[in-house]
Design a protein around this motif. Structure first.
Motif, PDB file in Angstrom:
ATOM      1  N   LEU A   4      -7.634 -46.758  25.703  1.00 40.49           N
ATOM      2  CA  LEU A   4      -6.791 -45.850  26.488  1.00 40.49           C
ATOM      3  C   LEU A   4      -6.081 -44.822  25.603  1.00 40.49           C
ATOM      4  O   LEU A   4      -6.047 -43.630  25.920  1.00 40.49           O
ATOM      5  N   PHE A   5      -5.493 -45.278  24.500  1.00 39.69           N
ATOM      6  CA  PHE A   5      -4.703 -44.351  23.687  1.00 39.69           C
ATOM      7  C   PHE A   5      -5.601 -43.407  22.872  1.00 39.69           C
ATOM      8  O   PHE A   5      -5.211 -42.256  22.629  1.00 39.69           O
ATOM      9  N   CYS A   6      -6.802 -43.838  22.470  1.00 38.66           N
ATOM     10  CA  CYS A   6      -7.744 -42.883  21.856  1.00 38.66           C
ATOM     11  C   CYS A   6      -8.096 -41.805  22.868  1.00 38.66           C
ATOM     12  O   CYS A   6      -8.211 -40.619  22.507  1.00 38.66           O
ATOM     13  N   LYS A   7      -8.249 -42.187  24.154  1.00 40.21           N
ATOM     14  CA  LYS A   7      -8.559 -41.196  25.198  1.00 40.21           C
ATOM     15  C   LYS A   7      -7.380 -40.244  25.421  1.00 40.21           C
ATOM     16  O   LYS A   7      -7.579 -39.063  25.715  1.00 40.21           O
ATOM     17  N   ILE A   8      -6.166 -40.736  25.298  1.00 46.03           N
ATOM     18  CA  ILE A   8      -4.992 -39.856  25.405  1.00 46.03           C
ATOM     19  C   ILE A   8      -4.974 -38.869  24.234  1.00 46.03           C
ATOM     20  O   ILE A   8      -4.744 -37.671  24.419  1.00 46.03           O
ATOM     21  N   ILE A   9      -5.263 -39.350  23.034  1.00 39.83           N
ATOM     22  CA  ILE A   9      -5.275 -38.470  21.853  1.00 39.83           C
ATOM     23  C   ILE A   9      -6.315 -37.361  22.011  1.00 39.83           C
ATOM     24  O   ILE A   9      -6.051 -36.194  21.702  1.00 39.83           O
ATOM     25  N   ASN A  10      -7.499 -37.720  22.518  1.00 45.04           N
ATOM     26  CA  ASN A  10      -8.537 -36.669  22.615  1.00 45.04           C
ATOM     27  C   ASN A  10      -8.495 -35.900  23.931  1.00 45.04           C
ATOM     28  O   ASN A  10      -9.372 -35.056  24.189  1.00 45.04           O
ATOM     29  N   GLY A  11      -7.484 -36.174  24.757  1.00 43.06           N
ATOM     30  CA  GLY A  11      -7.252 -35.364  25.951  1.00 43.06           C
ATOM     31  C   GLY A  11      -8.045 -35.782  27.178  1.00 43.06           C
ATOM     32  O   GLY A  11      -7.934 -35.160  28.230  1.00 43.06           O
ATOM     33  N   GLU A  12      -8.845 -36.853  27.049  1.00 44.55           N
ATOM     34  CA  GLU A  12      -9.607 -37.344  28.216  1.00 44.55           C
ATOM     35  C   GLU A  12      -8.686 -37.846  29.313  1.00 44.55           C
ATOM     36  O   GLU A  12      -9.024 -37.795  30.498  1.00 44.55           O
ATOM     37  N   ILE A  13      -7.536 -38.403  28.891  1.00 46.18           N
ATOM     38  CA  ILE A  13      -6.526 -38.880  29.845  1.00 46.18           C
ATOM     39  C   ILE A  13      -5.258 -38.070  29.586  1.00 46.18           C
ATOM     40  O   ILE A  13      -4.843 -37.937  28.434  1.00 46.18           O
ATOM     41  N   PRO A  14      -4.660 -37.491  30.644  1.00 44.24           N
ATOM     42  CA  PRO A  14      -3.480 -36.644  30.437  1.00 44.24           C
ATOM     43  C   PRO A  14      -2.249 -37.441  30.010  1.00 44.24           C
ATOM     44  O   PRO A  14      -2.114 -38.628  30.328  1.00 44.24           O
ATOM     45  N   SER A  15      -1.366 -36.770  29.288  1.00 42.99           N
ATOM     46  CA  SER A  15      -0.107 -37.395  28.891  1.00 42.99           C
ATOM     47  C   SER A  15       0.927 -36.290  28.728  1.00 42.99           C
ATOM     48  O   SER A  15       0.576 -35.109  28.646  1.00 42.99           O
ATOM     49  N   LYS A  16       2.183 -36.694  28.688  1.00 45.40           N
ATOM     50  CA  LYS A  16       3.279 -35.734  28.483  1.00 45.40           C
ATOM     51  C   LYS A  16       3.664 -35.766  27.008  1.00 45.40           C
ATOM     52  O   LYS A  16       4.377 -36.670  26.553  1.00 45.40           O
ATOM     53  N   LYS A  17       3.166 -34.757  26.285  1.00 47.54           N
ATOM     54  CA  LYS A  17       3.340 -34.732  24.824  1.00 47.54           C
ATOM     55  C   LYS A  17       4.788 -34.508  24.415  1.00 47.54           C
ATOM     56  O   LYS A  17       5.475 -33.647  24.957  1.00 47.54           O
ATOM     57  N   VAL A  18       5.210 -35.275  23.419  1.00 41.26           N
ATOM     58  CA  VAL A  18       6.525 -35.100  22.791  1.00 41.26           C
ATOM     59  C   VAL A  18       6.363 -34.430  21.429  1.00 41.26           C
ATOM     60  O   VAL A  18       7.172 -33.589  21.037  1.00 41.26           O
TER      61      VAL A  18
END
Ligand code: AMP
Ligand code: ZN
Length: 115
Positions: A4-18
């Motif tokens: 999940l977190f590798c997908k967040i890093i590569n933008g596959e899963i959206p997140s609210k960047k700090v």
């Protein structure tokens, strides 16, 4: 890798960047336990605190430098807590090492979750 977190890093899963740099990514936790709750993760996949070695430990020092900088910018001068859950007994649910930064209220302390 199905992480999940590798997908967040590569933008596959959206997140609210700090915050982001070449080594780390920081983003808001999807289900915050306090008014301030974000996660700081290395871009390199390391499964947990049990996977820290002399080869990869530099990123952990860098993560703590980033946390200190963000805490200053966010004016968390009343305090904050850094948590990394490692393994089943600690309740680790995502197996990519992450450091929770929790702040914005008086935090208690218990064997359950320090809440
Ligand atoms: P842990 O229980 O220590 O493994 O923490 C995993 C954390 O990841 C939990 O606090 C979750 O709320 C958080 N989380 C899970 N999925 C997401 C997501 N898609 N975006 C942001 N945070 C997430
Ligand atoms: Zn990963």
């Amino acid at each position: 890798m199905d992480c999940l977190f590798c997908k967040i890093i590569n933008g596959e899963i959206p997140s609210k960047k700090v915050y982001e740099d070449d080594m780390v990514y920081a983003f808001h936790d999807i289900s915050p336990i306090a008014p301030v709750h974000f996660l700081v993760i290395p871009k390199e996949h390391i499964s947990s605190a049990a996977g820290i070695t002399s080869e990869n430990s530099a990123v952990v020092a860098h993560i703590f430098e980033v946390i200190a900088k963000l805490a200053e910018e966010m004016k968390l001068d009343k305090g904050f807590r850094v948590i990394t859950n490692c393994g089943d007994d600690a309740g680790q649910t995502v197996h990519h090492i992450h450091f929770h930064v929790v702040a914005g209220k008086q935090l208690g302390w218990s064997s359950e979750q320090g809440d």
